[in-house]
Design a protein around this motif. Sequence first.
Motif, mmCIF file in Angstrom:
data_model
loop_
_atom_site.group_PDB
_atom_site.id
_atom_site.type_symbol
_atom_site.label_atom_id
_atom_site.label_comp_id
_atom_site.label_asym_id
_atom_site.label_seq_id
_atom_site.Cartn_x
_atom_site.Cartn_y
_atom_site.Cartn_z
ATOM 1 N N SER A 15 -83.030 68.892 36.645
ATOM 2 C CA SER A 15 -83.955 67.570 37.783
ATOM 3 C C SER A 15 -83.148 67.466 38.588
ATOM 4 O O SER A 15 -81.737 67.661 38.379
ATOM 5 C CB SER A 15 -84.326 66.297 36.868
ATOM 6 O OG SER A 15 -84.512 65.118 37.760
ATOM 7 N N ASN A 18 -80.892 61.770 38.386
ATOM 8 C CA ASN A 18 -79.780 61.640 37.165
ATOM 9 C C ASN A 18 -80.563 60.818 36.425
ATOM 10 O O ASN A 18 -81.171 59.623 36.223
ATOM 11 C CB ASN A 18 -78.419 60.874 37.960
ATOM 12 C CG ASN A 18 -77.630 59.816 37.375
ATOM 13 O OD1 ASN A 18 -77.307 59.981 35.843
ATOM 14 N ND2 ASN A 18 -76.188 59.889 37.743
ATOM 15 N N ALA A 19 -80.637 61.325 35.457
ATOM 16 C CA ALA A 19 -81.301 60.183 34.599
ATOM 17 C C ALA A 19 -80.427 58.868 33.986
ATOM 18 O O ALA A 19 -80.992 58.055 33.412
ATOM 19 C CB ALA A 19 -80.867 60.911 32.790
#
Length: 173
Positions: A15, A18-19
């Motif tokens: 992805s 940034n989680a």
Amino acid sequence: GFTVFNPVHLGGLFSVFNADAVERAELFAGGFGAEFGGRVSSVLNIESRPDAPDSTEFVGGVSLLATRLLVRGRAPSLSADSAGSWYLSGRRSYFDQLLRPVADFPYHLTDLQAGSSLSTRGGGQLSLTGYWGEDVLDLSNFGEGGDGASDVLRLRWRWGNQVVGARLMQPLR
């Protein structure tokens, strides 16, 4: 609220977000509402973390593929009612750097994400957001033999996304 086309790195393996900076993620595979008009197949709706800690906060991590860091905190407000917030998030893969003494690894990714939210007079909110991401595939040294005769491929390909946006939401009174 801003469109990021192709929100993945390396063909969908990673992805671009940034989680640590994500509050919520929703995938609409079909049958989505008019607010997502013009989309053909699916929508990935990502919301950044809106809350801010009382002091500056650092959140980070190191994995086998990348290093990430999120810094966030309170911002001065345009209103006496509540405080604003800000965040800055970054990530970079580092296989190309780790393997440099042994071999040339031709790929790396980089992400920078920033945002701020400020309360305005009358209960409104001003939000600023930005995203910059880049993938680099560097095959410019591939097959290098020194004499130039064995040079098979010379390619340095960069691709990514850049988004900057502002939103003002002000209630009518």
